[in-house]
Design a protein around this motif. Structure first.
Motif, PDB file in Angstrom:
ATOM      1  N   GLY A   1       0.457  -8.617   3.140  1.00  0.00           N
ATOM      2  CA  GLY A   1       0.873  -8.926   1.775  1.00  0.00           C
ATOM      3  C   GLY A   1      -0.320  -9.240   0.883  1.00  0.00           C
ATOM      4  N   TYR A   2      -0.148  -9.031  -0.409  1.00  0.00           N
ATOM      5  CA  TYR A   2      -1.228  -9.255  -1.371  1.00  0.00           C
ATOM      6  C   TYR A   2      -0.653  -9.939  -2.605  1.00  0.00           C
TER       7      TYR A   2
ATOM      8  N   LEU B   1       4.249 -19.777  -5.870  1.00  0.00           N
ATOM      9  CA  LEU B   1       3.671 -18.815  -4.933  1.00  0.00           C
ATOM     10  C   LEU B   1       3.184 -19.525  -3.675  1.00  0.00           C
ATOM     11  N   VAL B   2       2.449 -20.610  -3.849  1.00  0.00           N
ATOM     12  CA  VAL B   2       1.930 -21.343  -2.692  1.00  0.00           C
ATOM     13  C   VAL B   2       3.072 -21.917  -1.866  1.00  0.00           C
ATOM     14  N   GLU B   3       4.068 -22.486  -2.518  1.00  0.00           N
ATOM     15  CA  GLU B   3       5.207 -23.039  -1.785  1.00  0.00           C
ATOM     16  C   GLU B   3       5.944 -21.968  -0.988  1.00  0.00           C
TER      17      GLU B   3
ATOM     18  N   GLY C   1      -4.629 -13.616  -0.752  1.00  0.00           N
ATOM     19  CA  GLY C   1      -4.521 -14.105  -2.121  1.00  0.00           C
ATOM     20  C   GLY C   1      -5.855 -13.921  -2.795  1.00  0.00           C
ATOM     21  N   GLU C   2      -5.835 -13.458  -4.024  1.00  0.00           N
ATOM     22  CA  GLU C   2      -7.090 -13.210  -4.727  1.00  0.00           C
ATOM     23  C   GLU C   2      -6.999 -13.706  -6.160  1.00  0.00           C
ATOM     24  N   TYR C   3      -8.013 -14.456  -6.577  1.00  0.00           N
ATOM     25  CA  TYR C   3      -8.119 -14.924  -7.951  1.00  0.00           C
ATOM     26  C   TYR C   3      -8.939 -13.917  -8.741  1.00  0.00           C
ATOM     27  N   GLN C   4      -8.372 -13.438  -9.837  1.00  0.00           N
ATOM     28  CA  GLN C   4      -9.069 -12.497 -10.714  1.00  0.00           C
ATOM     29  C   GLN C   4      -9.550 -13.261 -11.946  1.00  0.00           C
TER      30      GLN C   4
ATOM     31  N   LEU D   1     -10.805 -16.160  -4.030  1.00  0.00           N
ATOM     32  CA  LEU D   1     -10.444 -17.182  -3.065  1.00  0.00           C
ATOM     33  C   LEU D   1      -9.601 -16.501  -2.010  1.00  0.00           C
ATOM     34  N   LYS D   2     -10.106 -16.464  -0.805  1.00  0.00           N
ATOM     35  CA  LYS D   2      -9.407 -15.762   0.256  1.00  0.00           C
ATOM     36  C   LYS D   2      -9.324 -16.654   1.486  1.00  0.00           C
ATOM     37  N   TYR D   3      -8.144 -16.729   2.044  1.00  0.00           N
ATOM     38  CA  TYR D   3      -7.946 -17.436   3.295  1.00  0.00           C
ATOM     39  C   TYR D   3      -7.704 -16.388   4.361  1.00  0.00           C
ATOM     40  N   VAL D   4      -8.443 -16.460   5.431  1.00  0.00           N
ATOM     41  CA  VAL D   4      -8.291 -15.482   6.502  1.00  0.00           C
ATOM     42  C   VAL D   4      -7.603 -16.165   7.671  1.00  0.00           C
ATOM     43  N   ILE D   5      -6.470 -15.635   8.040  1.00  0.00           N
ATOM     44  CA  ILE D   5      -5.710 -16.117   9.180  1.00  0.00           C
ATOM     45  C   ILE D   5      -5.593 -14.950  10.140  1.00  0.00           C
ATOM     46  N   THR D   6      -5.903 -15.178  11.382  1.00  0.00           N
ATOM     47  CA  THR D   6      -5.853 -14.092  12.347  1.00  0.00           C
ATOM     48  C   THR D   6      -4.544 -14.159  13.100  1.00  0.00           C
ATOM     49  N   PRO D   7      -3.754 -13.139  13.118  1.00  0.00           N
ATOM     50  CA  PRO D   7      -3.900 -11.933  12.302  1.00  0.00           C
ATOM     51  C   PRO D   7      -3.490 -12.204  10.855  1.00  0.00           C
ATOM     52  N   ALA D   8      -4.146 -11.533   9.959  1.00  0.00           N
ATOM     53  CA  ALA D   8      -3.864 -11.717   8.539  1.00  0.00           C
ATOM     54  C   ALA D   8      -2.457 -11.243   8.212  1.00  0.00           C
TER      55      ALA D   8
END
Length: 73
Positions: A45-46, A62-64, A16-19, A5-12
């Protein structure tokens, strides 16, 4: 099934990645190391959310932390 699950915001500024449960097979560790280093060098950030390890309350924190909350919340 593994998915990201990745959200792309320009500029990034953060990724966030779900494993999923199948993520840690084969050469995943090597690919992850390359990805994390590239993001670090780019100043992005990752954050990982790992199936079976990340609790709902940890995910909420994390989301907050990453999302601006409206005033008064």
């Amino acid at each position: 099934m593994e998915w990201a699950l990745k959200y792309v915001i320009t500029p990034a500024i953060i990724i966030g990645e779900y494993q999923g449960g199948a993520h840690y097979r084969n050469a995943a560790a090597a690919r992850d190391a390359v990805k994390k280093e590239a993001l670090r060098r780019a100043g992005i950030g990752y954050n990982e959310v790992v199936a079976g390890q990340t609790t709902p309350s940890e995910l909420r924190r994390l989301v907050e932390k990453l999302v601006d909350k409206p005033a008064g919340d």
